[in-house]
Design an enzyme around this catalytic site. Structure first.
Site, short mmCIF file in Angstrom:
data_model
loop_
_atom_site.label_atom_id
_atom_site.label_comp_id
_atom_site.label_asym_id
_atom_site.label_seq_id
_atom_site.Cartn_x
_atom_site.Cartn_y
_atom_site.Cartn_z
N ASP A 135 0.84 -1.19 0.00
CA ASP A 135 0.00 0.00 0.00
C ASP A 135 0.88 1.24 0.00
O ASP A 135 1.71 1.41 0.89
CB ASP A 135 -0.92 -0.01 1.22
CG ASP A 135 -2.09 0.94 1.05
OD1 ASP A 135 -2.41 1.30 -0.10
OD2 ASP A 135 -2.69 1.33 2.07
N HIS A 142 -4.43 13.74 0.88
CA HIS A 142 -4.63 12.89 2.06
C HIS A 142 -3.40 12.97 2.98
O HIS A 142 -3.55 13.16 4.18
CB HIS A 142 -4.86 11.44 1.62
CG HIS A 142 -4.87 10.45 2.75
ND1 HIS A 142 -5.94 10.31 3.62
CD2 HIS A 142 -3.93 9.56 3.17
CE1 HIS A 142 -5.67 9.37 4.51
NE2 HIS A 142 -4.45 8.89 4.26
N GLU A 207 -10.78 3.87 3.47
CA GLU A 207 -9.88 4.68 2.65
C GLU A 207 -10.16 4.42 1.19
O GLU A 207 -10.19 3.27 0.74
CB GLU A 207 -8.40 4.38 2.98
CG GLU A 207 -7.99 4.89 4.35
CD GLU A 207 -6.48 4.89 4.60
OE1 GLU A 207 -5.77 4.11 3.91
OE2 GLU A 207 -6.02 5.67 5.45
N GLU A 209 -9.14 4.13 -2.41
CA GLU A 209 -7.87 3.92 -3.10
C GLU A 209 -8.10 3.28 -4.47
O GLU A 209 -9.10 2.61 -4.72
CB GLU A 209 -6.95 3.00 -2.29
CG GLU A 209 -6.60 3.54 -0.91
CD GLU A 209 -5.40 2.85 -0.27
OE1 GLU A 209 -4.63 2.20 -1.01
OE2 GLU A 209 -5.26 2.97 0.96
N ASP A 241 -9.13 0.42 1.89
CA ASP A 241 -8.15 0.03 2.92
C ASP A 241 -8.73 0.40 4.29
O ASP A 241 -8.41 1.44 4.86
CB ASP A 241 -6.84 0.79 2.63
CG ASP A 241 -5.77 0.48 3.67
OD1 ASP A 241 -5.83 -0.61 4.27
OD2 ASP A 241 -4.89 1.32 3.88
N ARG A 245 -8.49 3.69 13.35
CA ARG A 245 -7.62 4.83 13.67
C ARG A 245 -7.10 4.80 15.09
O ARG A 245 -6.01 5.31 15.37
CB ARG A 245 -8.36 6.14 13.41
CG ARG A 245 -8.87 6.31 11.99
CD ARG A 245 -7.74 6.26 10.97
NE ARG A 245 -8.25 6.48 9.62
CZ ARG A 245 -7.51 6.31 8.54
NH1 ARG A 245 -6.24 5.90 8.64
NH2 ARG A 245 -8.01 6.50 7.34
N GLN A 248 -4.40 2.26 15.23
CA GLN A 248 -3.28 2.82 14.44
C GLN A 248 -2.48 3.84 15.25
O GLN A 248 -1.25 3.82 15.25
CB GLN A 248 -3.84 3.47 13.17
CG GLN A 248 -2.80 3.95 12.17
CD GLN A 248 -3.44 4.49 10.88
OE1 GLN A 248 -4.66 4.52 10.75
NE2 GLN A 248 -2.61 4.89 9.94
N LYS A 261 -4.71 -2.16 10.08
CA LYS A 261 -4.99 -2.30 8.65
C LYS A 261 -5.16 -3.76 8.22
O LYS A 261 -5.69 -4.02 7.15
CB LYS A 261 -3.83 -1.72 7.84
CG LYS A 261 -3.50 -0.27 8.14
CD LYS A 261 -4.38 0.67 7.33
CE LYS A 261 -3.85 2.08 7.39
NZ LYS A 261 -4.58 2.96 6.51
N THR A 265 -9.16 -5.80 3.69
CA THR A 265 -9.05 -4.85 2.58
C THR A 265 -10.05 -5.33 1.53
O THR A 265 -10.03 -6.51 1.18
CB THR A 265 -7.62 -4.86 1.99
OG1 THR A 265 -6.69 -4.56 3.03
CG2 THR A 265 -7.48 -3.86 0.86
N GLU A 382 -10.27 12.44 7.67
CA GLU A 382 -10.12 13.78 7.11
C GLU A 382 -11.44 14.56 7.15
O GLU A 382 -11.47 15.74 7.49
CB GLU A 382 -9.66 13.69 5.66
CG GLU A 382 -8.28 13.08 5.50
CD GLU A 382 -8.04 12.65 4.06
OE1 GLU A 382 -8.28 11.46 3.75
OE2 GLU A 382 -7.64 13.51 3.25
#
Ligand code: CA
Length: 435
Positions: A135, A142, A207, A209, A241, A245, A248, A261, A265, A382
């Protein structure tokens, strides 16, 4: 590199009912997939409108020859890795032949009809047996937005404009669209002082992607030059993805994401080929004044002129309450692949410069692709500034992060005047409660 040819002709129409008006799969697209019919084995197919053309049946019906047959022969099993390993020529030959067979003026309509299955009656699987998944982090808006949450004055680290940043991800938990995703449990830390507790993630995120399927690949020790990197791309998909948080934030230093993560996926199951995307190639956007030029091994004129993609991206949220009230999905973001700071070819050249081998059917993720403005942010982190400002939905609900029962849908479309729009199909999954 794929050229524009008769398969892109906007005047070409298909005899397959509904294909011409299909938002994703008109005759100009023809993405590959692995599908199964009820009681049948998974095998290779190609989407046309709301149907799938069975490549093994097309071979048996004597509809394919030479290079096109060679490509289709690799599609009898449950993975497309061998097809990807063949590179572009057989894949392009198969595309050209299928485009003829499915076109209005086809003389083989009767035979081809017997090879079609309604997609709604099929199960779609992951197209490849993924050996390795990497990844990247090439969505510069971002990276800037996330960096700002931690370092308001200096959001991008000094390496960002020199190195296509990435990390090695987990292939075993990559799943196809539609498979539910369980909220992960992990170590959570409520404050700097508190000891971590173990519990379900409270800050579950998606996410947006772009996924890149690797074609022939390289031998260990032999880098792929940027000049030939386009030949190593077998196709593209959408990639979600999923990211916890809170897990993380506690685990990521010093080696980067791990359990935040690796629980899932999600991919869209259709392999949209570089040929299909030829009309939507574009120049790599000019770097802002003051940014360094890419180092020579990442700089190629052809890549700079045509190596980026202009694909519209969309994120939708469906909550149980929106559904119950009969309200439409809430659009969380509209973005575009033009917001990638590095091209797919640069990602491949960088990945292999030290000799690391890529193998057919490996998967690269772009990293979250956010637009510059809030209505194009590709993650909840975000959109809500780290969970501070809630997103309000028409149902009266609020979201700071994803809740159980929420469903996230990613979509992508190439749109360009003078060409027929094509899409990627959906990348969709619902969040289940933690086990
Ligand atoms: Ca990511």
């Amino acid at each position: 590199m794929p050229e524009l040819d008769s398969t892109h002709d906007p005047a070409r129409r298909s005899w397959v009912p509904g294909a011409d008006a299909h938002p994703d799969f008109p005759i100009q697209n023809l993405p590959f997939c692995i599908f199964s019919t009820p009681g049948g084995e998974p095998r290779g197919g190609v989407a046309i409108g709301d149907a799938i053309l069975d490549l093994t049946k097309a071979l048996a019906a004597d509809l394919l020859s030479s290079d096109a047959a060679r490509a289709a022969e690799t599609a009898h099993g449950p993975h497309l890795n061998v097809m990807f390993s063949l590179g572009g020529k057989p894949r392009q030959a198969l595309r050209s032949r299928l485009s003829q067979l499915l076109a209005n003026d086809s003389s083989e309509k009767g035979k081809v009809e017997g090879c079609l299955f309604p997609t709604a009656e099929c199960v779609l699987h992951l197209p490849s047996r993924i050996g390795d998944y990497t990844d990247f982090y090439v969505g510069i808006h971002h990276a800037t937005n996330v960096g700002k949450l931690f370092r308001p004055d200096n959001p991008l680290l000094p390496n960002y404009k020199y190195v296509p940043i990435g990390y090695h991800g987990r292939a075993s938990s990559v799943v196809s669209s539609g498979a539910p995703v369980c909220r992960p449990t992990g170590q959570l830390k409520s404050s700097a002082e508190a000891a971590p507790i173990v519990g379900p993630s409270q800050r579950l995120d998606y996410e947006l992607e772009l996924g890149i399927w690797i074609g022939p690949g390289n031998e260990l020790g032999e880098p792929i030059a940027i000049e030939t990197a386009a030949d190593e791309i077998a196709g593209y998909c959408l990639l979600n993805d999923w990211s916890a948080r809170d897990i993380q934030a506690w685990e990521y230093q010093p080696l980067g994401p791990f359990l935040s993560k690796n629980f899932a996926t999600t991919l869209s199951p259709w392999v949209v080929t570089p040929e299909a995307l030829a009309p939507f190639r574009t120049a790599q956007p000019k770097r802002p004044a003051g940014d360094p030029s890419p180092l020579p091994y990442l700089l190629d004129q052809s890549d700079q002129e045509t190596g980026a993609l202009d694909i519209d991206l969309e994120v939708l949220l469906i909550t149980p309450t929106l559904k119950r009230k009969g309200l439409p999905p809430h659009r969380l973001a509209l973005s575009n692949t033009r917001y990638m700071y590095w091209t797919p070819r640069q990602m491949i050249a960088h990945h292999t410069m030290g000799g690391c081998n890529l193998r057919p059917g490996d998967l690269l993720g772009s990293g979250t692709i956010s637009a510059p403005d809030p209505d194009g942010f590709g993650s909840m982190l975000e959109l809500t500034q780290g969970g501070t400002n809630a997103v309000r939905l028409a149902s009266g609900e609020e979201r700071r992060f994803l809740e159980d029962g929420d469903e996230v849908v990613l979509r992508a479309h190439g749109n360009r005047a003078g060409y027929v729009s094509i899409g990627f199909g959906e990348c969709r999954a619902t969040i289940l409660p933690a086990r």
